[in-house]
Design a protein around this motif. Structure first.
Motif, PDB file in Angstrom:
ATOM      1  N   LYS A 159      -9.673  -2.055   3.388  1.00  0.00           N
ATOM      2  CA  LYS A 159      -8.885  -2.731   4.152  1.00  0.00           C
ATOM      3  C   LYS A 159      -8.209  -3.769   4.007  1.00  0.00           C
ATOM      4  CE  LYS A 159     -12.466  -4.082   7.558  1.00  0.00           C
ATOM      5  NZ  LYS A 159     -12.819  -3.984   8.915  1.00  0.00           N
ATOM      6  N   GLU A 160      -9.157  -4.790   3.186  1.00  0.00           N
ATOM      7  CA  GLU A 160      -8.826  -6.010   2.731  1.00  0.00           C
ATOM      8  C   GLU A 160      -7.598  -6.134   1.686  1.00  0.00           C
ATOM      9  OE1 GLU A 160     -12.624  -6.332   4.871  1.00  0.00           O
ATOM     10  OE2 GLU A 160     -11.891  -5.201   3.014  1.00  0.00           O
ATOM     11  N   LEU A 161      -7.735  -5.029   0.848  1.00  0.00           N
ATOM     12  CA  LEU A 161      -6.975  -4.772  -0.243  1.00  0.00           C
ATOM     13  C   LEU A 161      -5.588  -4.211   0.165  1.00  0.00           C
ATOM     14  CD1 LEU A 161      -9.220  -3.293  -3.216  1.00  0.00           C
ATOM     15  CD2 LEU A 161      -8.161  -5.667  -3.061  1.00  0.00           C
ATOM     16  N   LEU A 162      -5.551  -3.439   1.192  1.00  0.00           N
ATOM     17  CA  LEU A 162      -4.361  -2.886   1.847  1.00  0.00           C
ATOM     18  C   LEU A 162      -3.624  -3.902   2.708  1.00  0.00           C
ATOM     19  CD1 LEU A 162      -2.901  -0.328   2.517  1.00  0.00           C
ATOM     20  CD2 LEU A 162      -4.376  -0.019   4.398  1.00  0.00           C
ATOM     21  N   GLY A 163      -4.223  -4.854   3.221  1.00  0.00           N
ATOM     22  CA  GLY A 163      -3.932  -5.851   3.962  1.00  0.00           C
ATOM     23  C   GLY A 163      -3.064  -6.892   2.929  1.00  0.00           C
ATOM     24  N   ALA A 164      -3.679  -7.111   1.774  1.00  0.00           N
ATOM     25  CA  ALA A 164      -3.291  -8.144   0.742  1.00  0.00           C
ATOM     26  C   ALA A 164      -1.805  -7.484   0.163  1.00  0.00           C
ATOM     27  CB  ALA A 164      -4.489  -8.360  -0.292  1.00  0.00           C
ATOM     28  N   ALA A 165      -2.101  -6.172   0.058  1.00  0.00           N
ATOM     29  CA  ALA A 165      -0.683  -5.654  -0.425  1.00  0.00           C
ATOM     30  C   ALA A 165       0.441  -5.676   0.528  1.00  0.00           C
ATOM     31  CB  ALA A 165      -1.010  -3.818  -0.878  1.00  0.00           C
ATOM     32  N   ALA A 166      -0.034  -5.718   1.646  1.00  0.00           N
ATOM     33  CA  ALA A 166       1.299  -5.787   2.828  1.00  0.00           C
ATOM     34  C   ALA A 166       1.480  -7.266   2.989  1.00  0.00           C
ATOM     35  CB  ALA A 166       0.527  -5.115   4.047  1.00  0.00           C
ATOM     36  N   ASN A 167       1.028  -8.066   1.895  1.00  0.00           N
ATOM     37  CA  ASN A 167       1.351  -9.559   2.047  1.00  0.00           C
ATOM     38  C   ASN A 167       0.938 -10.267   3.396  1.00  0.00           C
ATOM     39  OD1 ASN A 167       2.864  -9.321  -0.385  1.00  0.00           O
ATOM     40  ND2 ASN A 167       4.671  -8.768   0.596  1.00  0.00           N
ATOM     41  N   THR A 168      -0.245  -9.972   3.777  1.00  0.00           N
ATOM     42  CA  THR A 168      -0.883 -10.505   4.965  1.00  0.00           C
ATOM     43  C   THR A 168      -2.473 -10.742   4.557  1.00  0.00           C
ATOM     44  OG1 THR A 168      -1.472 -10.396   7.273  1.00  0.00           O
ATOM     45  CG2 THR A 168      -1.496  -8.426   6.021  1.00  0.00           C
ATOM     46  N   ARG A 170      -4.827 -10.691   6.837  1.00  0.00           N
ATOM     47  CA  ARG A 170      -5.598 -10.223   7.810  1.00  0.00           C
ATOM     48  C   ARG A 170      -5.768  -8.734   7.117  1.00  0.00           C
ATOM     49  NH1 ARG A 170      -3.435 -10.307  13.679  1.00  0.00           N
ATOM     50  NH2 ARG A 170      -5.507  -9.334  13.932  1.00  0.00           N
ATOM     51  N   PRO A 171      -7.003  -8.071   7.363  1.00  0.00           N
ATOM     52  CA  PRO A 171      -7.391  -6.791   6.794  1.00  0.00           C
ATOM     53  C   PRO A 171      -6.491  -5.787   7.754  1.00  0.00           C
ATOM     54  CG  PRO A 171      -9.412  -7.705   7.235  1.00  0.00           C
ATOM     55  CD  PRO A 171      -8.274  -8.597   7.879  1.00  0.00           C
ATOM     56  N   THR A 172      -5.896  -4.558   7.242  1.00  0.00           N
ATOM     57  CA  THR A 172      -4.979  -3.663   7.602  1.00  0.00           C
ATOM     58  C   THR A 172      -5.726  -2.344   7.727  1.00  0.00           C
ATOM     59  OG1 THR A 172      -3.237  -5.001   7.047  1.00  0.00           O
ATOM     60  CG2 THR A 172      -2.649  -2.598   7.589  1.00  0.00           C
ATOM     61  N   SER A 173      -5.847  -1.514   8.797  1.00  0.00           N
ATOM     62  CA  SER A 173      -6.296  -0.450   8.917  1.00  0.00           C
ATOM     63  C   SER A 173      -5.420   0.777   8.391  1.00  0.00           C
ATOM     64  CB  SER A 173      -6.751  -0.079  10.432  1.00  0.00           C
ATOM     65  OG  SER A 173      -7.640  -1.071  10.815  1.00  0.00           O
ATOM     66  N   VAL A 174      -4.276   0.816   8.769  1.00  0.00           N
ATOM     67  CA  VAL A 174      -3.385   1.721   8.519  1.00  0.00           C
ATOM     68  C   VAL A 174      -1.940   1.043   8.211  1.00  0.00           C
ATOM     69  CG1 VAL A 174      -3.053   2.421  10.814  1.00  0.00           C
ATOM     70  CG2 VAL A 174      -2.373   4.352   9.026  1.00  0.00           C
ATOM     71  N   ILE A 175      -0.919   2.027   7.256  1.00  0.00           N
ATOM     72  CA  ILE A 175       0.324   1.680   6.877  1.00  0.00           C
ATOM     73  C   ILE A 175       1.096   2.689   6.688  1.00  0.00           C
ATOM     74  CG2 ILE A 175       1.918   0.723   5.052  1.00  0.00           C
ATOM     75  CD1 ILE A 175       0.084  -1.715   4.838  1.00  0.00           C
ATOM     76  N   LEU A 176       2.217   2.912   7.320  1.00  0.00           N
ATOM     77  CA  LEU A 176       2.956   3.796   7.297  1.00  0.00           C
ATOM     78  C   LEU A 176       4.320   3.575   6.464  1.00  0.00           C
ATOM     79  CD1 LEU A 176       4.226   7.167   7.833  1.00  0.00           C
ATOM     80  CD2 LEU A 176       5.235   6.019   9.918  1.00  0.00           C
ATOM     81  N   VAL A 177       4.536   4.190   5.262  1.00  0.00           N
ATOM     82  CA  VAL A 177       5.716   3.501   4.285  1.00  0.00           C
ATOM     83  C   VAL A 177       6.727   4.734   4.959  1.00  0.00           C
ATOM     84  CG1 VAL A 177       6.528   3.382   1.928  1.00  0.00           C
ATOM     85  CG2 VAL A 177       4.113   2.859   2.437  1.00  0.00           C
ATOM     86  N   THR A 178       7.813   4.202   5.392  1.00  0.00           N
ATOM     87  CA  THR A 178       8.665   5.170   5.715  1.00  0.00           C
ATOM     88  C   THR A 178       9.635   5.800   4.604  1.00  0.00           C
ATOM     89  OG1 THR A 178      10.541   3.349   6.374  1.00  0.00           O
ATOM     90  CG2 THR A 178       8.847   4.160   8.045  1.00  0.00           C
ATOM     91  N   GLU A 179      10.436   6.499   4.970  1.00  0.00           N
ATOM     92  CA  GLU A 179      11.242   7.116   3.854  1.00  0.00           C
ATOM     93  C   GLU A 179      12.476   6.281   3.596  1.00  0.00           C
ATOM     94  OE1 GLU A 179      12.649  10.880   5.484  1.00  0.00           O
ATOM     95  OE2 GLU A 179      11.061  12.032   4.629  1.00  0.00           O
TER      96      GLU A 179
END
Length: 203
Positions: A159-168, A170-179
């Motif tokens: 979740k830390e890497l996912l949060g870093a990829a989202a430019n934050t 804070r750790p991120t649990s889930v992300i939805l990349v919309t169409e």
């Protein structure tokens, strides 16, 4: 009139012999100077030896320390047993790249509340879930929710890497990349979608 020379007895001669002659004094001074030189040279030798020992210790400690050029060893991350399908290393890099671009373009939804709200509003896209969320009950309903609305999803290890990829930070649990992200980054979106089709859910 010349003064008479006093008679010197044998006892007086022995007492006079206690005082060294000038040549004897010079020899004594030379000997004292050589002793001082020997002491100063030995002191310098000890100082140089101590400096050499400390330098060796410093070099040894620096050689034992990890170098900046060497890559850091990977840190073990706890992943929940229900985190399947799990993306591989290559697919994770593509996913993080897509998430970063989608976040900058504001075409991604981050966090459980925002993702669930977007899915309820029938928004399509790709759902990325972190596999090391604890407790797992926080996100255990999202895979079922995605399957109900026919949204492809996968897990990433951290979740830390996912949060870093989202430019934050804070750790991120889930992300939805919309169409909508497909319009800005077609290649990345297509590659991730292609990678997700090859993943299988295994328990």
């Amino acid at each position: 009139k010349p003064r008479p020379v006093p008679n010197v007895s044998s006892a007086d001669q022995s007492s006079l012999s206690l005082f060294p002659s000038p040549t004897r004094l010079q020899e004594n001074l030379r000997a004292m100077g050589s002793d001082k030189k020997d002491k100063s040279s030995s002191k310098k030798r000890r100082e140089s030896d101590a400096a050499g020992t400390s330098e060796k210790k410093r070099q040894k400690s620096s050689s034992d320390a990890p170098s900046d050029a060497e890559p850091a060893s990977p840190v073990a991350v706890y992943v929940s047993p229900i985190s399947t399908p799990m993306a591989g290393d290559k697919l994770c890099k593509k996913i993080f790249k897509l998430v970063s671009k989608a976040t900058k373009a504001k075409t991604a939804r981050r966090g459980i509340k925002e993702v669930v709200k977007a899915i309820r509003k029938s928004q399509k896209g790709i759902c990325i879930i972190a596999g090391n969320v604890s407790p797992i009950d926080v996100i255990s309903h999202i895979p079922v929710f995605c399957e109900t609305h026919e949204i492809p999803y996968c897990y990433v290890p951290s979740k830390e890497l996912l949060g870093a990829a989202a430019n934050t930070k804070r750790p991120t649990s889930v992300i939805l990349v919309t169409e909508k992200a497909a319009a800005d980054s077609k290649e990345e979106y297509a590659e991730v979608m292609k990678g997700l089709t090859g993943l299988k859910v295994t328990f």
